[in-house]
Design a protein around this motif. Structure first.
Motif, PDB file in Angstrom:
ATOM      1  N   PHE A 124     -23.893   4.023 -36.584  1.00 24.74           N
ATOM      2  CA  PHE A 124     -24.351   4.956 -37.620  1.00 24.74           C
ATOM      3  C   PHE A 124     -23.481   6.187 -37.771  1.00 24.74           C
ATOM      4  O   PHE A 124     -23.525   6.857 -38.802  1.00 24.74           O
ATOM      5  CB  PHE A 124     -25.783   5.416 -37.307  1.00 24.74           C
ATOM      6  CG  PHE A 124     -25.871   6.292 -36.090  1.00 24.74           C
ATOM      7  CD1 PHE A 124     -25.857   7.667 -36.206  1.00 24.74           C
ATOM      8  CD2 PHE A 124     -25.948   5.728 -34.820  1.00 24.74           C
ATOM      9  CE1 PHE A 124     -25.920   8.472 -35.079  1.00 24.74           C
ATOM     10  CE2 PHE A 124     -26.023   6.531 -33.689  1.00 24.74           C
ATOM     11  CZ  PHE A 124     -26.007   7.901 -33.815  1.00 24.74           C
ATOM     12  N   TYR A 134     -21.904   1.565 -43.730  1.00 23.14           N
ATOM     13  CA  TYR A 134     -23.002   1.353 -42.784  1.00 23.14           C
ATOM     14  C   TYR A 134     -24.210   0.678 -43.432  1.00 23.14           C
ATOM     15  O   TYR A 134     -24.977  -0.014 -42.765  1.00 23.14           O
ATOM     16  CB  TYR A 134     -23.415   2.701 -42.177  1.00 23.14           C
ATOM     17  CG  TYR A 134     -24.539   2.622 -41.173  1.00 23.14           C
ATOM     18  CD1 TYR A 134     -24.435   1.829 -40.036  1.00 23.14           C
ATOM     19  CD2 TYR A 134     -25.705   3.356 -41.351  1.00 23.14           C
ATOM     20  CE1 TYR A 134     -25.468   1.762 -39.106  1.00 23.14           C
ATOM     21  CE2 TYR A 134     -26.746   3.300 -40.424  1.00 23.14           C
ATOM     22  CZ  TYR A 134     -26.625   2.503 -39.309  1.00 23.14           C
ATOM     23  OH  TYR A 134     -27.651   2.434 -38.397  1.00 23.14           O
ATOM     24  N   CYS A 162     -27.060  -1.522 -41.521  1.00 16.06           N
ATOM     25  CA  CYS A 162     -28.370  -0.932 -41.281  1.00 16.06           C
ATOM     26  C   CYS A 162     -29.467  -1.817 -41.878  1.00 16.06           C
ATOM     27  O   CYS A 162     -30.546  -1.970 -41.296  1.00 16.06           O
ATOM     28  CB  CYS A 162     -28.422   0.468 -41.879  1.00 16.06           C
ATOM     29  SG  CYS A 162     -29.839   1.459 -41.386  1.00 16.06           S
ATOM     30  N   CYS A 216     -29.306   2.687 -32.729  1.00 17.99           N
ATOM     31  CA  CYS A 216     -29.261   3.164 -34.114  1.00 17.99           C
ATOM     32  C   CYS A 216     -30.665   3.445 -34.645  1.00 17.99           C
ATOM     33  O   CYS A 216     -30.951   3.215 -35.819  1.00 17.99           O
ATOM     34  CB  CYS A 216     -28.578   2.127 -35.006  1.00 17.99           C
ATOM     35  SG  CYS A 216     -26.814   1.926 -34.700  1.00 17.99           S
TER      36      CYS A 216
END
Length: 403
Positions: A63, A78, A82, A97
């Motif tokens: 992250f 990202y 994610c 994360c």
């Protein structure tokens, strides 16, 4: 694609998806069982077992966009990673994360002293400790953060902290060692946005009482470890103040922008996973003489879910691109829009999936109740829908101020 992935991100996504298939999905049932049986005051063994595996595969601290400690990804890069992690409640912490640690690490990276970074950031980056963020209070409407009443009073070389906080995520975790606390250092300042400060508070400081865990729709520990914490005459050194007195809102904006978009990225992954569950379910069930998947109402809901997920993803990628190119402050409208759109989208998709699963959808067997708790919570966390809608409207009306 409107926002094509770089070869580096394509490879990380491939590795991440492989890890999810090999280690995350097969351990979800165990994770939920441990969370229920051990409760929010304990460490869940399955998480600690999987962390070294993720780190060994280079899937760690993805992250951090501006730091040498992570993968060096932009917000836009990202986003698809994610989203993959967001497909499971187990995944984010396994890859280091998860909130609120990600936001707290970013605060320490940007605003902490070298001493703060050595003492707190390094063990957080290593996954050795966890952290909490104390902002919301039960006694006031904390959707307006200027209402916060907790006090941070200078006393010689120390500050004395008093206040009652709740929804302080992670505070019941036995590994939680540091708190970022928001309170008032200058309550009489005519500028209400200069009254607040943020300060680092070690959790073993005398006067801190983690009073109780707070359930989210009956879940303790999943989707997070929401907690109520009382601070009574807590003394910390003056050097624990972040950035300086009166700069709490400035730090909050720097912290909450990435936090909000990360929540949205993860929710898109959760909505995708939910849609997959819904499609598999309706293809395997027969009602009134034909598969549920052939019922028109089911097809309409599946189609609407796909449309809504795609819209939310594009809006989120657009916000990530804006944050990367013009900065979090200028991208406020884009961040506010996804913070309204994505949780509402996820709530609707999950609700339709629950309906498609019949009575079983309301149980914990399919992960849908846990998913709904997450999505519904995020219509409140990091600012409720109403605050973000008002902000978006003000931005829009400002365009016509001279009309």
């Amino acid at each position: 694609m409107l926002y094509p992935m770089s070869p580096k991100v394509v490879e990380l996504k491939r590795k991440l998806e492989s890890f999810m298939d090999r280690h995350i999905y097969p351990n979800e049932e165990r994770f939920y069982r441990e969370a229920e049986e051990l409760g929010p005051w304990k460490v869940y063994p399955v998480v600690e077992e999987l962390k070294p595996l993720a780190r060994a595969e280079g899937l760690w601290n993805l992250f951090l966009p501006e730091s040498g400690h992570g993968a060096g990804l932009t917000n836009l890069e990202y986003a698809p990673l994610c989203e993959v992690m967001g497909r499971s409640h187990l995944a984010p912490e396994v890859f280091n994360c998860s909130a609120p640690d990600t936001g707290n690490m970013e605060v320490l990276e940007r605003y902490g002293s070298e001493k703060d970074k050595e003492r707190w950031l390094q063990p957080l980056l290593a996954g050795e400790i966890r952290s909490c963020f104390a902002m919301t209070e039960p006694a006031v409407a904390s959707s307006d953060a200027t209402n916060i009443e907790s006090s941070i009073v200078r006393d010689g070389d120390h500050y004395v902290i008093n206040g009652r906080k709740w929804y302080t995520t992670n505070a019941t975790d036995p590994r939680c060692k540091i708190c970022i606390f928001m309170g008032k250092t200058d309550p009489d300042n005519p500028d209400r946005h200069r009254q607040q400060s943020m300060i680092l508070v070690p959790m073993d400081t005398p006067g801190i009482e983690v009073k109780r865990p707070l359930p989210v729709f009956g879940f303790y520990g999943v989707p997070d470890r929401a907690s109520e914490v009382i601070f009574t005459n807590v003394r910390v050194p003056r050097e624990n103040m972040l950035l300086g007195e009166g700069r709490g809102f400035e730090i909050a904006q720097g912290r909450l922008g990435p936090g909000r978009i990360h929540h949205c990225m993860r929710l898109i992954g959760l909505a995708e996973r939910t849609l997959e569950k819904m499609c598999r379910r309706v293809r395997s069930r027969v009602a009134f003489g034909k598969p549920v998947s052939e019922q028109t109402v089911t097809q309409e809901r599946i189609a609407e879910s796909r449309i809504m997920i795609e819209q939310a993803r594009l809006l989120t990628l657009n916000a990530a691109y804006a944050m990367d190119t013009v900065g979090n402050k200028v991208a406020k409208a884009e961040i506010a829009m996804i913070k309204v759109a994505v949780p509402n989208m996820a709530c609707q998709v999950i609700d339709w999936a629950i309906q498609a699963h019949g009575g079983g959808g309301t149980s914990n067997d399919f992960g849908l109740t846990q998913a709904y708790a997450t999505a519904r919570l995020l219509r409140l966390a990091d600012g409720p829908d109403e605050v973000h809608r008002n902000q978006i409207a003000r931005f829009e009306l400002k365009k016509y101020s001279n009309a």
